[in-house]
Design a protein around this motif. Structure first.
Motif, short mmCIF file in Angstrom:
data_model
loop_
_atom_site.label_atom_id
_atom_site.label_comp_id
_atom_site.label_asym_id
_atom_site.label_seq_id
_atom_site.Cartn_x
_atom_site.Cartn_y
_atom_site.Cartn_z
N PHE A 190 -7.36 -0.20 -2.06
CA PHE A 190 -7.04 -1.28 -1.14
C PHE A 190 -8.28 -1.88 -0.48
O PHE A 190 -8.18 -2.54 0.54
CB PHE A 190 -6.06 -0.80 -0.04
N ASN A 191 -9.44 -1.60 -1.07
CA ASN A 191 -10.70 -2.08 -0.49
C ASN A 191 -10.85 -1.66 0.97
O ASN A 191 -11.44 -2.37 1.77
CB ASN A 191 -10.78 -3.61 -0.57
N MET A 192 -10.29 -0.51 1.30
CA MET A 192 -10.33 -0.06 2.69
C MET A 192 -11.77 0.32 3.06
O MET A 192 -12.59 0.59 2.18
CB MET A 192 -9.42 1.15 2.88
N PRO A 193 -12.09 0.33 4.36
CA PRO A 193 -13.42 0.82 4.75
C PRO A 193 -13.58 2.26 4.22
O PRO A 193 -12.64 3.05 4.33
CB PRO A 193 -13.39 0.81 6.27
N GLU A 206 0.85 -1.20 0.00
CA GLU A 206 0.00 0.00 0.00
C GLU A 206 0.88 1.24 0.00
O GLU A 206 0.59 2.23 -0.68
CB GLU A 206 -0.93 0.00 1.22
N LYS A 207 1.97 1.16 0.73
CA LYS A 207 2.88 2.31 0.82
C LYS A 207 3.45 2.62 -0.58
O LYS A 207 3.51 3.78 -0.98
CB LYS A 207 4.02 1.98 1.80
N THR A 208 3.85 1.57 -1.29
CA THR A 208 4.40 1.76 -2.63
C THR A 208 3.34 2.35 -3.56
O THR A 208 3.61 3.27 -4.33
CB THR A 208 4.92 0.43 -3.19
N MET A 209 2.12 1.80 -3.49
CA MET A 209 1.05 2.29 -4.37
C MET A 209 0.73 3.75 -4.07
O MET A 209 0.51 4.54 -4.99
CB MET A 209 -0.20 1.40 -4.24
N LEU A 210 0.73 4.12 -2.78
CA LEU A 210 0.45 5.52 -2.43
C LEU A 210 1.58 6.43 -2.91
O LEU A 210 1.35 7.55 -3.34
CB LEU A 210 0.27 5.66 -0.91
N PHE A 211 2.81 5.90 -2.85
CA PHE A 211 3.96 6.66 -3.34
C PHE A 211 3.80 6.93 -4.84
O PHE A 211 3.95 8.06 -5.31
CB PHE A 211 5.24 5.84 -3.08
N VAL A 212 3.44 5.88 -5.57
CA VAL A 212 3.24 6.02 -7.03
C VAL A 212 2.08 6.99 -7.31
O VAL A 212 2.17 7.84 -8.18
CB VAL A 212 2.99 4.64 -7.67
N SER A 224 -13.13 3.41 -7.78
CA SER A 224 -12.57 2.91 -9.04
C SER A 224 -13.05 1.48 -9.22
O SER A 224 -13.34 0.79 -8.25
CB SER A 224 -11.05 2.95 -8.98
N GLY A 225 -13.11 1.04 -10.46
CA GLY A 225 -13.38 -0.37 -10.72
C GLY A 225 -12.21 -1.17 -10.17
O GLY A 225 -11.06 -0.83 -10.41
N LEU A 226 -12.52 -2.24 -9.41
CA LEU A 226 -11.47 -3.05 -8.81
C LEU A 226 -11.61 -4.50 -9.26
O LEU A 226 -12.69 -4.94 -9.63
CB LEU A 226 -11.56 -3.01 -7.28
N ASN A 227 -10.50 -5.22 -9.20
CA ASN A 227 -10.48 -6.66 -9.49
C ASN A 227 -10.86 -6.97 -10.93
O ASN A 227 -10.93 -6.08 -11.77
CB ASN A 227 -11.37 -7.43 -8.51
N ARG A 228 -11.21 -8.23 -11.17
CA ARG A 228 -11.39 -8.68 -12.54
C ARG A 228 -12.41 -9.81 -12.55
O ARG A 228 -12.59 -10.51 -11.54
CB ARG A 228 -10.04 -9.20 -13.05
N ARG A 234 3.33 10.53 -6.76
CA ARG A 234 4.30 11.00 -7.76
C ARG A 234 3.68 11.17 -9.14
O ARG A 234 4.03 12.06 -9.89
CB ARG A 234 5.49 10.03 -7.86
N LEU A 235 2.74 10.29 -9.49
CA LEU A 235 2.13 10.39 -10.84
C LEU A 235 0.86 11.24 -10.82
O LEU A 235 0.28 11.51 -11.86
CB LEU A 235 1.78 8.99 -11.37
N ASP A 236 0.42 11.62 -9.62
CA ASP A 236 -0.83 12.35 -9.46
C ASP A 236 -2.00 11.58 -10.08
O ASP A 236 -2.82 12.13 -10.81
CB ASP A 236 -0.72 13.76 -10.04
N VAL A 237 -2.02 10.31 -9.77
CA VAL A 237 -3.12 9.44 -10.21
C VAL A 237 -3.81 8.96 -8.93
O VAL A 237 -3.12 8.61 -7.97
CB VAL A 237 -2.59 8.23 -11.00
N PRO A 238 -5.15 8.99 -8.87
CA PRO A 238 -5.82 8.58 -7.63
C PRO A 238 -5.41 7.17 -7.17
O PRO A 238 -5.23 6.27 -8.01
CB PRO A 238 -7.30 8.60 -8.00
N ALA A 239 -5.27 7.02 -5.86
CA ALA A 239 -4.87 5.72 -5.31
C ALA A 239 -5.86 4.63 -5.69
O ALA A 239 -5.46 3.48 -5.94
CB ALA A 239 -4.75 5.83 -3.79
N ALA A 240 -7.14 4.98 -5.77
CA ALA A 240 -8.16 3.98 -6.12
C ALA A 240 -7.91 3.47 -7.55
O ALA A 240 -8.05 2.28 -7.83
CB ALA A 240 -9.56 4.58 -6.01
#
Lengths: 161, 578
Positions: free
Chosen positions: B185-188, A46-52, B171-175, A55-61
């Motif tokens: 991260f499917n967080m609450p 999660e830490k790596t994904m949040l970092f990316v 966002s759309g997640l999984n497949r 940096r890329l200004d792309v939503p974490a979701a």
């Protein structure tokens, strides 16, 4: 986390940051960056994904959407030896199920899992394009073919530690 | 122009139009499910993911989704052949085969678009059976529940959240079979950057997203003899409530609503509009103070909890810009549990403050850590307009036939300025009416700031106040707010005062209002209803409200007094951007 580990983490993030720095259009670089991040860290935390994301200004979701879509990306740490059993049609009919079951039994994990201590992880994949050698197992980058259940011991012995 | 035939009838539409547009023009109805277009909000969701709108096009082997297929010259389209009807039924049966069969007890029952579609296509059985989705229900939020088992993957919520609101939490997640729409991260959802604006809930066709229903809590409080239960109703509620009872959109039902609430058994029936007037007293005073003493400008309104949480996440470097005023809902609660309790000789510990709001973020706001006093919340229970509709039905009240009644004193009196809080631009207009008079000392004759009215996403006006050009702007919808704030941060634009509402159009389009199903003419009528009510009032400036004057004379002293600060103002916290 001790100081040494911490420095090591910082270095890895710096490596990733340098890699990201080369892209002018950051938003279209997402897959490449995630690929590189996984190469550096072995998996995408999660830490790596949040970092990316930052940096890329792309939503974490959105990032998690991409990571959870492609089977190549993993969000859990993988073993030092990654065993991938081909379950494609040719391998399947020539007994791939027996091979993967033998690994499961020996390693006491199910497919998709990693042994405690991160020595081995076991996954199945679809056709590696070596049907003539069926059933096939790929360990790290090495291909093993025409396998029978007892060969599993040899493979594990060759890939230890 | 492109001419084509639909079911043998000729029609001409502009190039780039879809088959669905052409059919609409002819009055031919093609059923849809995932599609939702609201051009006024720049919401375009027609990913053709559901395939319900398929039609037959001569010369094409496959059926084409009407919502996403552009028209071509001399196209020959058939919308209701046996093949088409069969395909549509199969599609809907497949969707239903993986949908919980709990319609009878579903919160969305009778308002569900999937349910209506199944009825429209006369689905009388489901030919498919198999595994069902088993997503964990996310009830972490005080505002809404996410039940992805009821999701049809239309992606309307995601489009609303990312494109219109730019909150970007979904966002759309999984497949494959595990696909769902959710946060990172499917967080609450309560741990995420979600601001609870509720626009996702407003556009969800099923009950995959639905408000937390607090109706039972309200009944329990009313029936508890030890409790003294007061209710407040937000301005936007009266503009939409009638729609649920067969009344035309745009008919304000203020009097009937007060009557219904009194029949419920509330001890006092009050109006949030009173607290809206109070908000203006504090906010206009704060604006004038900053304006005259070189304080931080622009000042941003802070009555919208979705907006407040949004800037805490996205503009945490600018936390000193918004007004420190609590919202009218919270001001109401704070005054009710002090001044009112004292007047009525009711122990505040016994008092339950219920709010009826057009908004689901208000449920979140009531529980915020910075709200309340002495461990006691300002507001105890929040219900939305939709929950009020359900309660009126439960109580067996024939709403449309009710005789009008008024609100109780002292917190039921309001001016026209309080009423227009419910629509985008209204808070700013109300603030300007008071600020103008306080700065100039003159009476403001032309109280209608029409440039600030309407559904447009960003509205601007310059008002001459004693020779100084006061620049004002309004943003409706968080995407517009983001654009405005980014321009200000970059120094590209300068304003003195800005109103922001999280929902496009303001509270009349709140996430807790009766569903408008993308029909913005309903929203325009709700706006008109509030401006009409404003116009019908003798007093149209907040500072003229006699009970507000009384509140300051007897209790608060003056705007921004020590007590006013303690009860009516708040502070903001920095929250993560991602």
């Amino acid at each position: 986390m001790d100081a040494e580990q911490c420095r090591c983490m910082d270095e890895e993030f710096k490596e990733l940051d340098d890699y990201i720095g080369q892209f002018r259009d950051k938003k279209t670089a997402l897959i490449k960056v995630l690929y590189e991040a996984q190469r550096i860290f072995g998996y995408l935390s999660e830490k790596t994904m949040l970092f990316v994301a930052d940096r890329l200004d792309v939503p974490a979701a959105k990032i998690f959407g991409v990571v959870s879509f492609y089977s190549y990306f993993t969000t859990t740490p993988k073993g030092r030896h990654q065993i991938k059993c081909c379950m494609g049609t040719a391998c399947f009919v020539r007994g791939a199920e027996k091979i993967i079951s033998a690994f499961e039994e020996k390693l006491k994990i199910k497919r998709g899992e990693t042994t405690t201590g991160l020595e081995y992880s076991l996954d199945s994949l679809r056709c590696v394009g070596a049907c003539g050698l069926a059933p096939v197992v790929v360990v790290n980058e090495q291909v093993y073919g025409k396998l029978e259940a007892p060969d599993v011991d040899t493979i594990l012995a060759n890939n230890k530690g | 122009m492109v001419s084509l035939k639909i079911n043998g009838q000729s029609v001409e539409v502009p190039e780039g139009a879809t088959i669905l547009d052409a059919a609409d023009k002819l009055g031919v109805h093609i059923p849809t499910l995932c599609k939702l277009d609201i051009p006024e909000f720049s919401l375009h969701n027609h990913g053709a993911s559901c395939r319900v709108c398929v039609v037959e096009v001569a010369g094409r082997r496959n059926l084409a989704p009407a919502c996403a297929t552009p028209v071509m010259q001399d196209m020959d389209v058939k919308t209701h052949t046996a093949r088409v009807i069969n395909a549509r039924r199969t599609v809907v049966e497949l969707i239903l085969s993986n949908h919980p069969k709990t319609c009878l007890t579903c919160p969305k029952s009778t308002a569900c678009e999937l349910q209506s579609l199944a009825a429209e296509l006369s689905i009388q059985g489901i030919a498919f059976s198999g595994q069902s989705s088993r997503h964990t229900i996310d009830a972490s939020s005080p505002a809404y529940v996410r039940d992805m088992n009821k999701c049809v993957l239309c992606r309307r919520c995601e489009t609303m959240c990312s494109t219109v609101q730019t909150v970007n939490v979904l966002s759309g997640l999984n497949r494959g079979f595990a696909t769902c729409v959710g946060p990172a991260f499917n967080m609450p959802i309560s741990d995420s950057v979600c601001v609870s604006c509720g626009q996702c809930v407003a556009v969800c066709p099923t009950a995959a997203l639905s408000e937390v229903n607090n109706g039972a809590k309200v009944w329990a409080a009313i029936r508890d003899p030890d409790k003294f239960v007061v209710v407040q109703t937000a301005p936007a509620v009266r503009a939409a409530l009638g729609e649920a009872f067969g009344m035309p959109a745009g008919v304000p039902v203020t009097g009937k609503m007060a009557a219904a609430l009194r029949m419920f058994g509330f001890d006092k029936v009050f109006d949030t509009d009173f607290a809206a007037d109070l908000t203006i007293m504090e906010e206009a005073a704060e604006f004038i103070h900053r304006f005259k003493h070189g304080g931080k400008l622009p000042i941003l309104t802070s009555c919208c909890p979705g907006w407040v949480k949004f800037f805490e996440h996205q503009f945490s470097d600018m936390l000193d810009v918004p007004s420190t005023c609590k919202s009218p809902q919270q001001m109401f609660g704070a005054v009710a549990k002090t001044w009112l309790a004292e007047q009525l000789k009711v122990d505040p510990a016994r008092m339950v403050v219920v709010s009826v709001m057009p908004c689901i973020a208000k449920k979140y706001e009531a529980g915020r850590e910075d709200m309340g006093r002495d461990g006691r919340p300002d507001v105890d229970i929040v219900i939305t307009t939709r929950e009020l509709v359900k309660m009126i039905r439960e109580a067996g009240i024939k709403f449309a036939a009710l005789q009008d009644e008024g609100f109780d004193d002292p917190m039921g009196e309001s001016t026209g300025a309080g009423v227009i809080f419910g629509t985008s631009g209204g808070v700013l207009e109300a603030a300007l009416r008071t600020a103008y008079e306080w700065i100039t000392g003159n009476t403001l004759e032309a109280v209608d700031f029409t440039a600030l009215r309407g559904l447009r996403g960003i509205k601007e006006a310059t008002v001459d106040v004693d020779g100084i050009a006061v620049k004002a702007a309004v943003a409706g919808g968080l995407g517009n707010a983001r654009r405005l704030l980014e321009d200000i941060r970059a120094g590209k634009k300068q304003y003195h005062i800005i109103e922001v509402m999280a929902c496009p159009g303001g509270c009349i389009d709140g996430g807790g209002q009766p569903y408008h199903h993308g029909r913005t003419e309903i929203l325009k009528k709700r706006m008109k209803a509030l401006y009409a009510e404003d116009k019908s009032k003798v007093l149209r400036k907040s500072h003229e409200n006699p009970f507000i004057k009384k509140l300051y004379a007897e209790f608060l002293g003056e705007p921004h007094s020590k007590l006013a600060h303690e009860l009516l103002h708040t502070h903001y916290v920095k929250r993560p951007r991602m």
